[in-house]
Scaffold this active site. Structure first.
Site, PDB file in Angstrom:
ATOM      1  N   TRP A  75       0.638  -1.169   0.022  1.00  0.00           N
ATOM      2  CA  TRP A  75      -0.465   0.351   0.119  1.00  0.00           C
ATOM      3  C   TRP A  75       0.681   1.296   0.154  1.00  0.00           C
ATOM      4  CZ3 TRP A  75       2.190   2.585   3.952  1.00  0.00           C
ATOM      5  CH2 TRP A  75       2.620   1.566   5.083  1.00  0.00           C
ATOM      6  N   ASN A  76       2.219   1.211   0.240  1.00  0.00           N
ATOM      7  CA  ASN A  76       2.820   2.101   0.251  1.00  0.00           C
ATOM      8  C   ASN A  76       3.179   3.118  -0.755  1.00  0.00           C
ATOM      9  OD1 ASN A  76       5.052   0.487   0.362  1.00  0.00           O
ATOM     10  ND2 ASN A  76       6.222   1.703   1.086  1.00  0.00           N
TER      11      ASN A  76
ATOM     12  N   LYS B 267      -2.892  -7.942  -7.928  1.00  0.00           N
ATOM     13  CA  LYS B 267      -3.388  -8.020  -6.492  1.00  0.00           C
ATOM     14  C   LYS B 267      -2.491  -6.854  -6.026  1.00  0.00           C
ATOM     15  CE  LYS B 267      -2.924  -8.936  -2.818  1.00  0.00           C
ATOM     16  NZ  LYS B 267      -3.987  -7.539  -1.935  1.00  0.00           N
TER      17      LYS B 267
ATOM     18  N   SER C  54      -5.075  -4.128   0.054  1.00  0.00           N
ATOM     19  CA  SER C  54      -6.601  -3.391  -0.244  1.00  0.00           C
ATOM     20  C   SER C  54      -6.467  -2.592   0.570  1.00  0.00           C
ATOM     21  CB  SER C  54      -7.051  -5.048   0.922  1.00  0.00           C
ATOM     22  OG  SER C  54      -6.474  -5.641   1.811  1.00  0.00           O
TER      23      SER C  54
ATOM     24  N   CYS D  54      10.156   1.388   1.783  1.00  0.00           N
ATOM     25  CA  CYS D  54      11.054  -0.157   2.081  1.00  0.00           C
ATOM     26  C   CYS D  54      12.435   0.975   2.471  1.00  0.00           C
ATOM     27  CB  CYS D  54      11.189  -1.003   1.094  1.00  0.00           C
ATOM     28  SG  CYS D  54      11.035  -0.024  -0.416  1.00  0.00           S
TER      29      CYS D  54
HETATM   30  P1  NAD Z   1       2.977  -7.126   3.322  1.00  0.00           P
HETATM   31  O1  NAD Z   1       4.089  -8.103   3.278  1.00  0.00           O
HETATM   32  O2  NAD Z   1       1.498  -7.183   4.048  1.00  0.00           O
HETATM   33  O3  NAD Z   1       1.549  -6.645   2.012  1.00  0.00           O
HETATM   34  C1  NAD Z   1       2.165  -6.906   1.105  1.00  0.00           C
HETATM   35  C2  NAD Z   1       1.608  -7.153  -0.248  1.00  0.00           C
HETATM   36  O4  NAD Z   1       1.429  -8.474   0.128  1.00  0.00           O
HETATM   37  C3  NAD Z   1       0.087  -6.655   0.213  1.00  0.00           C
HETATM   38  O5  NAD Z   1      -1.113  -6.692  -1.533  1.00  0.00           O
HETATM   39  C4  NAD Z   1      -0.754  -8.025   0.941  1.00  0.00           C
HETATM   40  O6  NAD Z   1      -2.617  -7.633   0.422  1.00  0.00           O
HETATM   41  C5  NAD Z   1      -0.470  -9.145   0.510  1.00  0.00           C
HETATM   42  N1  NAD Z   1      -0.429 -10.305   1.089  1.00  0.00           N
HETATM   43  C6  NAD Z   1       0.054 -10.337   2.404  1.00  0.00           C
HETATM   44  N2  NAD Z   1      -0.200 -11.236   2.839  1.00  0.00           N
HETATM   45  C7  NAD Z   1      -0.692 -12.176   2.176  1.00  0.00           C
HETATM   46  C8  NAD Z   1      -0.140 -13.603   1.752  1.00  0.00           C
HETATM   47  N3  NAD Z   1       0.059 -14.954   2.560  1.00  0.00           N
HETATM   48  N4  NAD Z   1      -0.125 -14.273   0.105  1.00  0.00           N
HETATM   49  C9  NAD Z   1      -0.408 -12.846  -0.255  1.00  0.00           C
HETATM   50  N5  NAD Z   1      -0.167 -12.124  -0.395  1.00  0.00           N
HETATM   51  C10 NAD Z   1      -0.050 -11.809   0.789  1.00  0.00           C
HETATM   52  O7  NAD Z   1       3.312  -5.550   3.359  1.00  0.00           O
HETATM   53  P2  NAD Z   1       2.719  -4.155   3.269  1.00  0.00           P
HETATM   54  O8  NAD Z   1       2.415  -3.536   5.196  1.00  0.00           O
HETATM   55  O9  NAD Z   1       1.593  -4.168   1.790  1.00  0.00           O
HETATM   56  O10 NAD Z   1       3.473  -3.034   3.019  1.00  0.00           O
HETATM   57  C11 NAD Z   1       5.170  -2.759   3.535  1.00  0.00           C
HETATM   58  C12 NAD Z   1       6.396  -3.597   3.547  1.00  0.00           C
HETATM   59  O11 NAD Z   1       6.537  -3.438   2.288  1.00  0.00           O
HETATM   60  C13 NAD Z   1       6.954  -2.984   4.063  1.00  0.00           C
HETATM   61  O12 NAD Z   1       7.898  -4.308   4.508  1.00  0.00           O
HETATM   62  C14 NAD Z   1       8.366  -2.511   3.324  1.00  0.00           C
HETATM   63  O13 NAD Z   1       9.605  -2.708   3.521  1.00  0.00           O
HETATM   64  C15 NAD Z   1       8.040  -3.056   1.884  1.00  0.00           C
HETATM   65  N6  NAD Z   1       7.940  -2.790   0.604  1.00  0.00           N
HETATM   66  C16 NAD Z   1       9.590  -2.911   0.272  1.00  0.00           C
HETATM   67  C17 NAD Z   1       9.917  -2.652  -1.459  1.00  0.00           C
HETATM   68  C18 NAD Z   1      11.032  -2.826  -1.507  1.00  0.00           C
HETATM   69  O14 NAD Z   1      10.485  -2.401  -3.373  1.00  0.00           O
HETATM   70  N7  NAD Z   1      11.801  -4.139  -1.392  1.00  0.00           N
HETATM   71  C19 NAD Z   1       9.070  -1.072  -1.376  1.00  0.00           C
HETATM   72  C20 NAD Z   1       7.828  -0.809  -0.781  1.00  0.00           C
HETATM   73  C21 NAD Z   1       7.480  -1.323   0.192  1.00  0.00           C
END
Ligand code: NAD
Length: 491
Positions: free
Chosen positions: A163-164, A187, A190, A297
């Site tokens: 979402w970020n 996907k 949400s 991130c």
């Molecule tokens: P998250 O891992 O909770 O969710 C990311 C996505 O995965 C969402 O779409 C979520 O619905 C989905 N998801 C969650 N559980 C799942 C499952 N069991 N199976 C499949 N999909 C699932 O992360 P977040 O809170 O949305 O985002 C923040 C995180 O993302 C931080 O850790 C941040 O560092 C990381 N991030 C990394 C980068 C990068 O380029 N390295 C960029 C942006 C954000």
């Protein structure tokens, strides 16, 4: 802290919750259930999007499979022109897209505008990449045959985004996938689905054929993703999100030996040496810490300042952070918007309380404000000890923890004391020292006298548990969506 609020009712966003986007059509979910979208600035529900079922996910994979042959046979020049049109439309609609991002994510409009510009660049860059997919040709050392290496689209891709950065994390995957000739199912998170749907409508207008991009929103990402990855036609999973979820998905993908690209969490050190240009280091720290209100991130998570410059740096950062205007993202005066959820605010409160209990001092902020909206004030903590929880977890908010160091070796050891390895920032006027320290730090990206590394033309990605693979860069990003085929050819 004076917080300004603005309501979503001033903006018509109903067009962006029309349905799931499958095979070029907008449809309700099979169950008819909905997921509410909340404005983090006001806590008001601003829209509701369909909650996809397993059958909807199967329909999306089916649509991507039907469209695959046509898209991979589409001439690279034609694919390139469609991608270029996506870029142009994003630039034309940038104000609408930025407002939508601000509303559903809460980020300040100026950050949202920056995100749209960055997100659009992935289409321009990959429009250029689409016509530069090369192969290899060599004579086998034994002289018996030719070695010809072709790069082919890897197949149907499942793309999962956080979402970020609701626009940029999606276009950083969709643009290279389409340039490579792949079809996709996206996907989005949400919490922020509206931007993904707005962009889907824009791709259609740019000429992306039905089924090439499909978008599903769900409150059950685990089972839906598992079902899609179990379909043998799906050959790629590209995920951006937390390291914890990344690990789960790697295990799921292993069942069908699916190629994975993983952009995961970070814990970036921001290192300031005594000889740094103080003003430049403060400017850089504000960008590295406060872009997206710290919800990135790449955010500076541990700020290490050499003893000789520590006091001046701490005072400079305190005065800049304390002066930031906090408010609703869509208010154009806002510099720091709300966090994504109440849970995120509670996590910040827990991390700050923990650091203070271990001896850190609060230079500004540190208190959760009363009232509606998921706000947390810009906060600077001094003398944060190495055992504080925030030194080991992603803070993901506007909290800047400062610690002192004396020697180069000491700060390198501290910087590497983490399972993450996404990015590190170094400020010094001594370029040789900057390069030497940077080469010893275990991170995929080093920012030298800069607070920002992201660039579609550069390979973005992490070492250690920050991920696998790279996005963007000269051929690296598109290579994640290509598979090699070697011909041993005698003629
Ligand atoms: P998250 O891992 O909770 O969710 C990311 C996505 O995965 C969402 O779409 C979520 O619905 C989905 N998801 C969650 N559980 C799942 C499952 N069991 N199976 C499949 N999909 C699932 O992360 P977040 O809170 O949305 O985002 C923040 C995180 O993302 C931080 O850790 C941040 O560092 C990381 N991030 C990394 C980068 C990068 O380029 N390295 C960029 C942006 C954000």
């Amino acid at each position: 802290m004076n917080i300004s609020h603005q309501s979503a009712h001033q903006h018509d966003i109903s067009a962006f919750s029309r349905g799931l986007y499958i095979d070029g059509e907008w449809r309700p979910s099979g169950s008819g259930e909905l997921i509410e979208v909340v404005d983090p600035s006001t806590e008001a529900v601003i829209a509701a999007v369909p909650d996809a079922t397993l059958e909807d996910a199967a329909a999306a994979v089916e649509a991507a499979a039907r469209a695959a042959a046509g898209w991979r046979e589409t001439a690279p020049r034609k694919r390139s022109e469609i991608l270029r049109r996506c870029f142009e439309l994003m630039v034309e609609r940038s104000e609408m897209l930025a407002t939508l991002i601000s509303l559903e994510n809460g980020k300040a409009l100026r950050d949202a505008r920056g995100e749209v510009a960055y997100a659009a660049e992935f289409f321009r860059w990959n429009a250029e990449e689409a016509v530069r997919i090369t192969g290899e040709y060599a004579i086998a050392p034994g002289g018996t045959n030719r070695i010809v290496v072709d790069h082919q689209p890897i197949g149907i891709c499942v793309l999962i985004t956080p979402w970020n950065f609701p626009a940029a994390m999606a276009t950083r995957k969709i643009a290279p996938a389409l340039a490579a000739g792949c079809t996709v199912i996206l996907k989005p998170a949400s919490e922020t689905p509206l931007t993904a749907f707005a962009l889907a409508a824009l791709y259609e207008e740019a000429g992306v054929p039905p089924g090439v991009v499909n978008v599903l929103t769900t409150s059950r990402p685990g089972p839906l993703t598992a079902a899609m990855l179990a379909d043998p036609r799906v050959r790629k999973l590209s995920f951006t999100g937390s390291t914890g979820v990344g690990r789960v998905l790697l295990a799921e993908a292993a069942k069908n030996v699916i190629s994975c690209s993983m952009e995961l969490g970070g814990n970036a050190p921001f290192i300031v040496f005594d000889d740094a240009d103080l003003e430049a280091a403060l400017d850089g720290a504000m960008i590295a810490k406060m872009r997206n209100a710290g919800e990135a991130c790449t955010a500076a998570n541990r700020i290490y300042v050499q003893s000789g410059i520590y006091q001046a740096f701490a005072e400079g950062l305190r005065s800049r952070m304390a002066a930031l205007r906090v408010g609703a993202g869509v208010d154009s005066a806002t510099e720091c918007g709300p966090m994504i959820t109440r849970r995120a605010v509670e996590k910040l409160d827990r991390l700050v309380t923990d650091a203070v209990s271990r001896g850190a001092q609060v230079l500004c902020g540190g208190v959760v404000p009363e009232g509606s909206g998921f706000f947390y004030p810009p906060t600077v903590l001094s003398d944060v000890p190495a055992d504080a929880e925030m030194a080991h977890e992603e803070i993901f908010g506007p909290v800047a923890p400062l610690s002192r160091f004396d020697s180069e070796d000491e700060v390198i050891a501290k910087a590497n004391d983490t399972e993450y390895g996404l990015v590190a920032y170094i400020y010094t006027r001594d370029l040789a020292r900057g390069m030497q320290v940077g080469s010893k730090i275990e991170a995929g990206m080093i920012a030298l006298n800069r607070g920002l590394v992201s660039d579609p033309a550069a390979p973005f990605g992490g070492m250690k548990q920050s991920g696998l693979g790279r996005e963007g860069g000269q051929h690296h990003g598109i290579a994640e969506f290509l598979e090699m085929k070697y011909f041993a050819a005698s003629f």
